[in-house]
Each structure stands twice: as structure tokens, then as C-alpha cells.
Design a protein around this motif. Structure first.
Motif, PDB file in Angstrom:
ATOM      1  N   THR A  71       0.783  -1.262   0.037  1.00 64.28           N
ATOM      2  CA  THR A  71       0.064   0.112   0.008  1.00 64.28           C
ATOM      3  C   THR A  71       0.886   1.126   0.099  1.00 64.28           C
ATOM      4  OG1 THR A  71      -1.732  -1.329   1.181  1.00 64.28           O
ATOM      5  CG2 THR A  71      -1.737   1.240   1.084  1.00 64.28           C
ATOM      6  N   LEU A  72       2.025   1.292   0.773  1.00 64.44           N
ATOM      7  CA  LEU A  72       2.905   2.462   0.615  1.00 64.44           C
ATOM      8  C   LEU A  72       3.391   2.571  -0.648  1.00 64.44           C
ATOM      9  CD1 LEU A  72       4.774   1.710   3.874  1.00 64.44           C
ATOM     10  CD2 LEU A  72       3.016   3.574   3.556  1.00 64.44           C
ATOM     11  N   VAL A  73       3.691   1.468  -1.396  1.00 66.88           N
ATOM     12  CA  VAL A  73       4.162   1.861  -2.644  1.00 66.88           C
ATOM     13  C   VAL A  73       3.386   2.226  -3.480  1.00 66.88           C
ATOM     14  CG1 VAL A  73       5.163   0.612  -4.708  1.00 66.88           C
ATOM     15  CG2 VAL A  73       6.094  -0.062  -2.704  1.00 66.88           C
ATOM     16  N   ASP A  74       1.831   1.715  -3.476  1.00 67.70           N
ATOM     17  CA  ASP A  74       0.985   2.139  -4.332  1.00 67.70           C
ATOM     18  C   ASP A  74       0.319   3.646  -4.128  1.00 67.70           C
ATOM     19  OD1 ASP A  74       0.678  -0.345  -5.220  1.00 67.70           O
ATOM     20  OD2 ASP A  74      -1.019  -1.090  -3.984  1.00 67.70           O
ATOM     21  N   LEU A  75       0.867   4.092  -3.058  1.00 70.60           N
ATOM     22  CA  LEU A  75       0.486   5.827  -2.444  1.00 70.60           C
ATOM     23  C   LEU A  75       1.775   6.348  -2.849  1.00 70.60           C
ATOM     24  CD1 LEU A  75      -1.350   5.131   0.914  1.00 70.60           C
ATOM     25  CD2 LEU A  75      -2.374   5.651  -1.127  1.00 70.60           C
ATOM     26  N   GLY A  76       2.817   5.978  -3.222  1.00 70.64           N
ATOM     27  CA  GLY A  76       4.084   6.537  -3.473  1.00 70.64           C
ATOM     28  C   GLY A  76       4.683   6.832  -2.008  1.00 70.64           C
ATOM     29  N   ALA A  77       4.311   6.531  -1.085  1.00 69.27           N
ATOM     30  CA  ALA A  77       4.845   6.866   0.454  1.00 69.27           C
ATOM     31  C   ALA A  77       6.071   5.842   0.853  1.00 69.27           C
ATOM     32  CB  ALA A  77       3.758   6.495   1.419  1.00 69.27           C
ATOM     33  N   ASP A 114      -0.042  10.408  10.213  1.00 68.04           N
ATOM     34  CA  ASP A 114       1.310  10.300   9.914  1.00 68.04           C
ATOM     35  C   ASP A 114       1.540   9.622   8.575  1.00 68.04           C
ATOM     36  OD1 ASP A 114       3.851   9.291  10.040  1.00 68.04           O
ATOM     37  OD2 ASP A 114       3.724   7.941  11.909  1.00 68.04           O
ATOM     38  N   SER A 115       2.219  10.455   7.933  1.00 63.34           N
ATOM     39  CA  SER A 115       2.526  10.019   6.480  1.00 63.34           C
ATOM     40  C   SER A 115       3.363   8.869   6.122  1.00 63.34           C
ATOM     41  CB  SER A 115       3.124  11.352   5.601  1.00 63.34           C
ATOM     42  OG  SER A 115       4.384  11.353   6.236  1.00 63.34           O
ATOM     43  N   LEU A 116       3.754   8.194   7.169  1.00 60.20           N
ATOM     44  CA  LEU A 116       4.679   6.943   7.190  1.00 60.20           C
ATOM     45  C   LEU A 116       3.821   5.840   7.693  1.00 60.20           C
ATOM     46  CD1 LEU A 116       6.929   9.177   7.573  1.00 60.20           C
ATOM     47  CD2 LEU A 116       8.395   7.339   8.437  1.00 60.20           C
ATOM     48  N   THR A 117       2.727   6.139   8.027  1.00 59.67           N
ATOM     49  CA  THR A 117       1.794   5.005   8.287  1.00 59.67           C
ATOM     50  C   THR A 117       0.097   5.405   7.852  1.00 59.67           C
ATOM     51  OG1 THR A 117       1.431   5.954  10.601  1.00 59.67           O
ATOM     52  CG2 THR A 117       3.002   4.157   9.947  1.00 59.67           C
TER      53      THR A 117
END
Length: 312
Positions: free
Chosen positions: A209-215, A254-257
């Protein structure tokens, strides 16, 4: 057939059995400085670390141990320090804190609740900040290893070391950390069944999900494990902790989570703990309006959780 843990061991660069390291004293460590107050004993140590191969030179890792005054044996929190793009802090976070720890350092708070706490300088941090994260990550990847795996092996070696201390109870160990420390805390619990419980703040999120969001690029290169997502989701890995207790605390902003990345893991873990017959083993705290920082509620929840499962 290989177990899920064995597959993970291979992906992060292998997980060698502990190898004997000659030491200069019976505890396998050098106490460089010991200080004692009316409530806490603090030791600065050099711990032996499990070597990557039999031919690798023995290495000692700078560490801090804080424990209550008395004979014990005291349960132990293995404290995994954060990253924060400040490589000079390392294990000193335990005693001095860092900006993300709004409630201050953890050492005395844990000791006051009858727990010992051990923190080590991980590669690239604290007294070991001579190697850069980028350079060490690249060299290890070229050798078929990972910086993340190296960090986890060293933390596992710290648990090995506990057996040599009569005032510490190596059968009652929990992991704890914030940010990078949180990631290491729950991964170590997944890989090492000696960890009875894990409390972690500000870093559980589904990697895909982080990859999909670019995060994903907000996280450090230390986390890079080649091929991981072809075999495991974040929930797959965290499920290896079941049924051992797991507390996760994150900030809503939190942009990391990001919320969707947290939900992708939390939903699966709630089901896994329910199916294991231990629904209360998984605890999720989402703080409204909070970012990548500890809040007073997170602090209290973490301390209460660790005290409950280590002290009783």
C-alpha cells in the motif's frame, strides 16, 4: 518444507545460529562505566554479537543497560532505537530521548515499573556512525545480505547475551521502539519466538500500500529487502507473532503510516488473533490529529502493556 520464518531468514540475508565468541569476562561483555542512583543502575557495555560467518572477526556492540536496584531477576525490554535522520543518537535515545518522544526518554519510566531495559547502537548509529546507511546497505546487498537483516541479527544477539546475567530474566523479554525501532521490534518478534510481547509506535504499515501511494520512499533504505513483496505481505510477517501480545500505536496523520496502509495490516491481524482464541492479544491505538510523534496516550498504553505482560 521450509517454514515461513526460514523463508524470511533467507530473504533478509540468512539467520545464522549463535557462534561462540571468546570474551574477557564471564558475562561476555565489558562494563565500561556503571552508575547507580537510589532507583536505577545504569551500565555502559560492549556486547558480543553473533558473527555473520565463522571467519568473520568478533565485534562488540556499544550498549546501555538500565535496571532496578536489587538482585532481580528482572524482565527485560529490548529497546530498539529510532532513525529520525539523526545518526548520532542511537542507543542514547534510551536515556536522552529524541524529538519524536514528546514525553521524554523511556529508561527511568520502565525501571520504575520493575523492568530492565537494554539498548544497543545499531550499524550506522551512535558510536557506530562512521559507516553511512547508503554505503553499508549497498555493500551488504552486493554480498547477498541486508542492513535490515544485520540489525535484526544484532538485536537477537542481545537476547542471547541476557542469559549471562543473573539479575536479568532471559525468559521474559519484550521488544519496543518508535519509528525504525518499531519496525525492528515487531519484525524481531515475528522472527524470534523468545520475544514474549511487542509494543511499537509509529511504524506498522502495509508495504505494498505504501508503494501504491508513493509513500514508501519516506522510509529509510535500511528497510530494503529484495524480493520481499513477491513472497510476503506485511500482515503475513506480523501474523508470525500471533498469539503473543502485540500493541501498535500510530498517528492518524502520520504520512509514514497512512490510514489505508495501517488498515490493511490491522484487519488481518484482528482476524488472526481472533482465530487463535486470543482476540485481546492484538491492540491498535490510532491517535486522532497526530503525526509521526509519540502522544501521552501512546506512552501510557506502551508502559501499561509492557508492565502487564512482563511483570504481571
Amino acid at each position: 518444507m521450509r517454514s515461513e520464518r526460514e523463508r524470511l531468514h533467507e530473504l533478509i540475508g540468512g539467520w545464522p545460529l549463535p557462534l561462540a565468541i571468546e570474551s574477557d569476562d564471564d558475562q561476555g561483555s565489558h562494563t565500561r562505566r556503571l552508575s547507580e542512583s537510589s532507583a536505577m543502575v545504569t551500565e555502559r557495555l560492549q556486547l558480543p554479537v553473533t558473527r555473520r560467518t565463522a571467519n568473520a572477526p568478533a565485534e562488540r556492540i556499544p550498549a546501555i543497560l538500565c535496571r532496578p536496584v536489587g538482585e532481580g531477576p528482572f524482565p527485560v525490554v529490548l529497546y530498539c532505537h529510532a532513525h529520525g535522520n539523526n545518526y548520532s543518537i542511537g542507543k542514547e535515545e534510551l536515556l536522552s530521548g529524541r524529538p519524536a518522544l514528546r514525553e521524554g526518554p523511556y529508561a527511568r519510566a520502565l525501571v520504575e515499573r520493575d523492568m530492565a531495559v537494554l539498548a544497543v547502537d545499531l550499524p550506522c548509529f551512535g558510536e557506530r556512525c562512521g559507516d553511512t546507511e547508503s554505503a553499508l546497505s549497498k555493500s551488504l546487498l552486493w554480498q547477498g545480505d541486508t542492513l535490515f537483516g544485520t540489525m535484526l541479527r544484532e538485536l537477537a544477539s542481545a537476547i542471547d547475551w541476557l542469559d549471562g546475567r543473573q539479575e536479568l530474566d532471559a525468559t521474559r523479554v519484550a521488544t519496543f521502539g518508535i519509528s525504525m525501532g518499531a519496525t525492528l521490534a515487531w519484525w524481531l518478534a515475528a522472527l524470534d519466538e523468545r520475544v514474549l510481547a511487542v509494543a511499537e509506535i509509529c511504524c506498522l504499515a502495509d508495504l505494498q500500500t505504501l508503494v501504491d501511494l508513493g509513500a514508501h520512499d519516506e522510509h529509510g533504505i535500511y528497510m530494503t529487502v529484495p524480493g520481499l513483496l513477491a513472497h510476503f505481505s506485511t500482515a503475513d510477517i506480523a501474523s508470525l507473532i500471533v498469539p503473543r501480545p502485540h500493541l501498535c500505536a500510530v498517528g492518524e496523520l502520520d504520512s509514514l503510516t497512512p490510514p489505508s496502509a495501517v488498515a490493511a495490516v490491522a484487519g488481518s491481524l484482528a482476524i488472526a488473533y481472533e482465530q487463535a482464541g486470543y482476540p485481546h492479544g492484538w491492540q491498535l491505538l490510532v491517535e486522532p490529529g497526530s503525526g509521526h510523534v509519540e502522544t501521552p496516550k501512546m506512552r501510557k498504553s506502551a508502559l501499561d502493556f509492557l508492565q502487564k505482560y512482563l511483570v504481571g
